[in-house]
Design an enzyme around this catalytic site. Structure first.
Site, PDB file in Angstrom:
ATOM      1  N   SER A 215      34.839  44.383  34.231  1.00  0.00           N
ATOM      2  CA  SER A 215      35.664  45.360  35.137  1.00  0.00           C
ATOM      3  C   SER A 215      35.143  45.533  36.637  1.00  0.00           C
ATOM      4  O   SER A 215      34.804  44.446  37.030  1.00  0.00           O
ATOM      5  CB  SER A 215      36.148  46.585  34.306  1.00  0.00           C
ATOM      6  OG  SER A 215      37.482  47.075  34.935  1.00  0.00           O
ATOM      7  N   GLU A 326      44.801  42.383  28.833  1.00  0.00           N
ATOM      8  CA  GLU A 326      44.225  43.096  29.872  1.00  0.00           C
ATOM      9  C   GLU A 326      45.304  43.874  30.417  1.00  0.00           C
ATOM     10  O   GLU A 326      45.127  44.877  31.009  1.00  0.00           O
ATOM     11  CB  GLU A 326      43.801  42.113  31.362  1.00  0.00           C
ATOM     12  CG  GLU A 326      42.572  41.057  30.943  1.00  0.00           C
ATOM     13  CD  GLU A 326      41.257  41.851  30.751  1.00  0.00           C
ATOM     14  OE1 GLU A 326      41.140  42.929  30.881  1.00  0.00           O
ATOM     15  OE2 GLU A 326      40.307  40.941  30.469  1.00  0.00           O
ATOM     16  N   HIS A 408      41.479  45.498  27.358  1.00  0.00           N
ATOM     17  CA  HIS A 408      40.435  45.539  28.428  1.00  0.00           C
ATOM     18  C   HIS A 408      39.342  46.428  28.008  1.00  0.00           C
ATOM     19  O   HIS A 408      39.561  47.734  27.403  1.00  0.00           O
ATOM     20  CB  HIS A 408      40.901  46.257  29.665  1.00  0.00           C
ATOM     21  CG  HIS A 408      40.370  46.280  30.846  1.00  0.00           C
ATOM     22  ND1 HIS A 408      39.724  44.868  31.612  1.00  0.00           N
ATOM     23  CD2 HIS A 408      39.591  47.161  31.567  1.00  0.00           C
ATOM     24  CE1 HIS A 408      39.179  45.416  32.575  1.00  0.00           C
ATOM     25  NE2 HIS A 408      38.810  46.773  32.581  1.00  0.00           N
TER      26      HIS A 408
END
Length: 503
Positions: A215, A326, A408
């Protein structure tokens, strides 16, 4: 007496390396000696200072050297994370953290195999939007990399407005040419310099360092690849869901935002650097600023996308990829607005979702923020030092039917092989989950050792990325190689990115 002498001789031969297994492990650094613990198959050293506490007059300054100490410093317990918003009820925040915080936070953890000698080194940069997270959360525990012959280093770095901030008063104080704004990134470089100086004492090879992050940490890895100050401090890199197509923010823009934030906290228009530093840290946490790299023209001269487009990135082999959902980052309340804002030409690349606004918004978000950038960066890296592209689509058995894909951050326990130690998670995993984790983890271990992800024997071979073949590894059960993954959609997203990707 004889045993004491013998132990001293061994310590001398090892040059200050890790102590024998029947005693708490000790290592001597350039600042002093530390004593850690044995955890499973790893020697673990926690909360090691790699820079001076960035407090008082050192707030919003480049990291300074850590002070040396005498005697043996305990290194068995994690220190506080850098200041961030934490939930009062003890639930983890968006960075997965729920513990104490302090501005005195520039520490790192090291996980090393017993009796390591010139072992490969991996340096982890956690995610959390550069506003949250810590080196100590369970999914990113490094003991299983150590089990498999890798020295794992995980760092804390300054977050939010304490890590990424500019103001005219700070610019005036710093003087011409002094680095500004990117204090969190400067911390990361300071940690890498610490690794170069000290990792041999843990049995690591300072000439075989892989930086990796997820990330915001992955985006930071991409930025470090184009940062002159980081050149030569690592040899390989991996990026998990790192994005990287953000519009550049220059120093003037960052100063204007910092000035507005300071005024919002009651400071006058002509506030001094001293007045800024007198602000309590808790007033700075959560300020509505765009947190991330600032192209200050001094320490950082280009964004990751600009640097890769110009071929300026470090000649480091790269693993890069993303997850299938995501859009777990996108609030459901934002679906319609996201859909409405998309150009018609872009929507046309998703004909199967024309009658599903929610599905369309999630697919476009996933492709725009992560999948298309990953493919683009892979192509640029492939031309210079080699790249391997992946998609993580595996959903653990207990979550199937409850979410539309791999959310995610869900790949982290697979990369680290930590499913069995994550609270409220370990009791749910089954053999299939464990097998996927073992395979994916083996790819990262092999890459750290050799620069190529030669994954576990019996698994799918992972080809290097080339734009012509456009093949990636899909981490599922079983893992497969997919050519031209979502090509129509990713091509459309790349075209829409336009000037962001221009040299």
């Amino acid at each position: 007496m004889l045993r004491t002498v013998w132990l001293g001789l061994v310590a001398a031969i090892l040059g200050g390396g890790v102590a024998l297994a029947d005693e708490p492990p000790r290592v001597t650094l350039d600042t002093g000696t530390i004593e850690g613990t044995q955890v499973d198959a790893a020697r673990v050293f926690r909360a090691i200072p790699y820079a001076a506490p960035p407090v008082g007059p050192l707030r919003w300054r480049p990291p300074q050297p850590a002070a040396p100490w005498t005697g043996v410093r305990p290194a068995a317990v994690d220190g506080p994370a850098c200041p961030q918003t934490v939930n009062p009820d003890g639930r983890p925040n968006l960075g997965g953290y729920a513990g104490p915080t302090s501005e005195d936070c520039l520490t790192l953890d090291v996980f090393t195999p017993p009796h390591a000698a010139k072992a490969p080194v991996m340096v982890w940069i956690f995610g959390g939007g550069n506003v949250a997270g810590a080196d100590s959360i369970a999914p990113n525990d490094g003991r299983f990399f150590a089990r498999d012959g890798v020295v794992l280093v995980a760092m804390n770095y300054r977050l939010g407005a304490l890590g990424f901030f500019a103001h005219p008063a700070l610019t005036r104080e710093a003087g011409p040419g002094a680095p500004l704004a990117n204090y969190g990134l400067m911390d990361q470089v300071a940690a890498l310099k610490w690794v170069k100086r000290n990792i041999a004492a843990f049995g690591g090879d300072p000439g075989n360092v892989t930086i990796f992050g997820e990330s915001a940490g992955g985006a930071d890895v991409l930025t470090l690849m184009v940062t002159p100050a980081a050149r030569g401090l690592f040899q390989k890199a991996t990026v998990q869901s790192g994005g990287g197509w953000s519009a550049p923010v220059n120093l003037v823009q960052a100063e204007m935002a910092g000035d507005a934030a300071a005024r919002g906290l009651g400071l006058p228009p002509d506030a001094t650097a001293a007045q800024l530093r007198d602000l309590p840290a808790d007033k700075l946490v959560g300020l509505p600023l765009r947190i991330g790299p600032v192209v200050d023209g001094r320490w950082l001269t280009e964004t990751a996308a600009e640097g890769f487009a110009r071929g300026h990135q470090a000649p480091a082999p790269l693993i890069i990829g993303s997850n299938t959902w995501e859009a777990s980052l996108l609030p459901a309340a934002s679906y319609q607005a996201y859909d409405d804002a998309a150009p018609a030409a872009l929507k046309a690349a998703y004909p199967d979702l024309a009658s599903d606004p929610a599905g369309l918004a999630q697919a476009m978000f996933t492709d725009k923020t992560m999948a298309a950038p990953a493919r683009w960066f892979a192509a640029k890296a492939a031309a210079k030092a080699g790249a391997w592209l992946y998609e993580f689509s595996y959903v653990r058995v207990v979550r199937r039917g409850k979410i539309p894909g791999a959310n995610h951050t869900s790949e982290n326990p697979y990369v680290f092989d930590t499913q069995m130690i994550v609270p409220n998670y370990s009791s749910e995993i089954v053999d299939q989950d464990r097998a996927v984790a073992a395979f994916m983890h083996s790819c990262w271990v092999a890459f750290a050792k050799t620069g190529k992800p030669a994954c576990a024997t019996g698994g799918t071979a992972w080809p290097a990325y080339a734009p012509a073949s456009d093949a990636l590894m899909d981490f599922d059960s079983p893992a497969t190689i997919v050519a031209h993954y979502r090509k129509t959609q990713l091509d459309a997203q790349q075209a829409a990115a336009g000037e962001l990707l221009a040299p």
